[in-house]
Scaffold this motif. Structure first.
Motif, PDB file in Angstrom:
ATOM      1  N   LEU A 134      75.500 -12.062  -2.114  1.00  0.00           N
ATOM      2  CA  LEU A 134      75.744 -13.508  -2.097  1.00  0.00           C
ATOM      3  C   LEU A 134      74.959 -14.227  -1.006  1.00  0.00           C
ATOM      4  N   GLY A 135      74.370 -13.463  -0.096  1.00  0.00           N
ATOM      5  CA  GLY A 135      73.673 -14.111   1.024  1.00  0.00           C
ATOM      6  C   GLY A 135      72.485 -13.295   1.501  1.00  0.00           C
ATOM      7  N   LEU A 136      71.794 -13.829   2.501  1.00  0.00           N
ATOM      8  CA  LEU A 136      70.567 -13.205   2.981  1.00  0.00           C
ATOM      9  C   LEU A 136      70.827 -11.861   3.655  1.00  0.00           C
ATOM     10  N   GLN A 140      69.419  -8.219   2.613  1.00  0.00           N
ATOM     11  CA  GLN A 140      68.653  -7.325   3.491  1.00  0.00           C
ATOM     12  C   GLN A 140      69.292  -5.945   3.592  1.00  0.00           C
ATOM     13  N   GLU A 141      70.640  -5.926   3.612  1.00  0.00           N
ATOM     14  CA  GLU A 141      71.354  -4.647   3.735  1.00  0.00           C
ATOM     15  C   GLU A 141      71.375  -3.866   2.429  1.00  0.00           C
TER      16      GLU A 141
END
Ligand code: 8DG
Ligand code: MN
Ligand code: MN
Length: 335
Positions: A134-136, A140-141
């Motif tokens: 849902l997010g940056l 990245q993870e």
């Protein structure tokens, strides 16, 4: 007994390309809500719904004063049931509950953040959201493989999502102009997109490049790109390149998206018209050409399907005339 009533109604032609729409918007509260719903539809790949909301918003943008009651909207084109419900909600309650709940929704917020990454479209964002991204940080993870555009987009996320000002655009103009005249003396560069329409900020800077001698523009694009690269201006084109940072840690350069279009002089007027926007204005021009004139308009040419000929033009004015439309200058194409 006689009764008299004076009714004031707005009269608006139905195609956005028949109207003069400046940056002055008397109905921003209404059009912001409709634009948000349009954006949500587009991000959900419901293009038809998106266009319907955009057309409704465009009609309200063209009105000379704020709408205060639903009766004033009678007879206006492009206002469908759904858009009318949204407008009514705002006029009665000060806000659209649908727009507000959309804005707050996790899905909309995630779509906005993820498609804010250069190189990420609605499809990719949707796939990631279904995988729980849902997010940056989650992206990245997640270990998702990103292409080079997306890597550059993620790395320069803040820069690329910061609006480009007219001042930024002027600086970029000078750099691109230097590149263009260095690699092809006599070449001409024109600012297009939102800045040509007089907007004070945008999400990128758009340029159209041509040469007064037909054919001299061939091969120009890679030369301009190489020049920009050799001077250290290029961050990303299809391959990522170095970014420039100052020693103190303050950024000397910020990343800015630039769209370059090269056109032969014979197509220049069509490219100029086709890349000046707004996106809805362009869409409406093509719809007008097809539905009302049996012509096909692109940013390369205008074809008359009935006479089976290409109609030549050396200026935007001539293209409007071919289409049987009153000329609308760029500053009034902010639909
Ligand atoms: P902004 O950047 O200030 O936010 O707005 P803008 O300048 O109006 O929008 P834009 O996204 O930069 O697009 C400028 C114009 O270019 C717009 O009218 C539509 C047109 N355009 C694209 N992509 C393409 C394309 O692939 N082909 C053609 N012919 N035109 C395009 O954005
Ligand atoms: Mn632009
Ligand atoms: Mn652009």
């Amino acid at each position: 007994q006689t009764s008299e009533a004076e009714v004031v109604v707005f009269s608006v032609p139905s195609y956005a390309c028949q109207r003069r729409t400046t940056l002055e918007n008397h109905n921003a509260v209404l059009t912001d809500a409709l634009a948000l719903l349009a954006e949500n539809a587009e991000l959900s790949e419901e293009e038809g719904r998106g266009v319907a909301f955009r057309r409704a918003a465009a009609v309200l943008k063209a009105l000379p004063r704020p709408v205060t009651s639903m009766t004033e909207l009678r007879g206006l084109p492009c206002l469908g049931d759904h858009s009318l419900r949204v407008i009514k909600d705002i006029l009665e309650n000060g806000a659209s509950s649908e727009a507000e709940s959309t804005k707050q929704s996790e899905r909309y917020k995630a779509l906005k953040v993820l498609t804010g990454i250069f190189g990420v479209g609605a499809k990719t964002a949707d796939r990631w959201i279904r995988e729980g991204i849902l997010g940056l940080q989650q992206l990245q993870e997640s270990g998702q493989t990103l292409n080079r555009a997306q890597q550059a987009g993620l790395e320069h996320y803040d820069d690329l999502n910061q609006p480009v000002t007219k001042a930024d655009a002027d600086v970029i103009s000078e750099i691109v102009e230097r590149a263009v005249v260095s690699v092809l003396p006599g070449a001409q560069m024109t600012l297009i997109g939102g800045f040509r329409r007089g907007k004070l900020s945008g999400h990128d800077v758009d340029f159209l490049i041509t040469h007064p001698e037909e054919g001299r523009e061939v091969g120009l694009m890679p030369k301009v790109v190489s020049w920009l690269e050799s001077q250290g201006f290029l961050l990303y084109q299809k391959t990522t390149r170095n970014s420039e940072r100052s020693r103190s840690g303050h950024k000397l350069w910020r990343a800015v998206r630039v769209d370059l279009v090269v056109s032969p002089i014979s197509q220049f007027a069509f490219a100029l018209l086709g890349w000046t926007g707004s996106k809805l204005f362009e869409r409406e021009l093509r719809r007008w050409a097809g539905h009302e004139r049996n012509m096909s308009l692109s940013s390369h040419a205008l074809y008359d399907n009935k006479q089976r000929i290409y109609l030549r033009a050396t200026s935007e004015e001539e293209i409007f005339a071919h289409l049987g439309l009153e000329f609308i200058p760029p500053s009034e194409r902010n639909t």
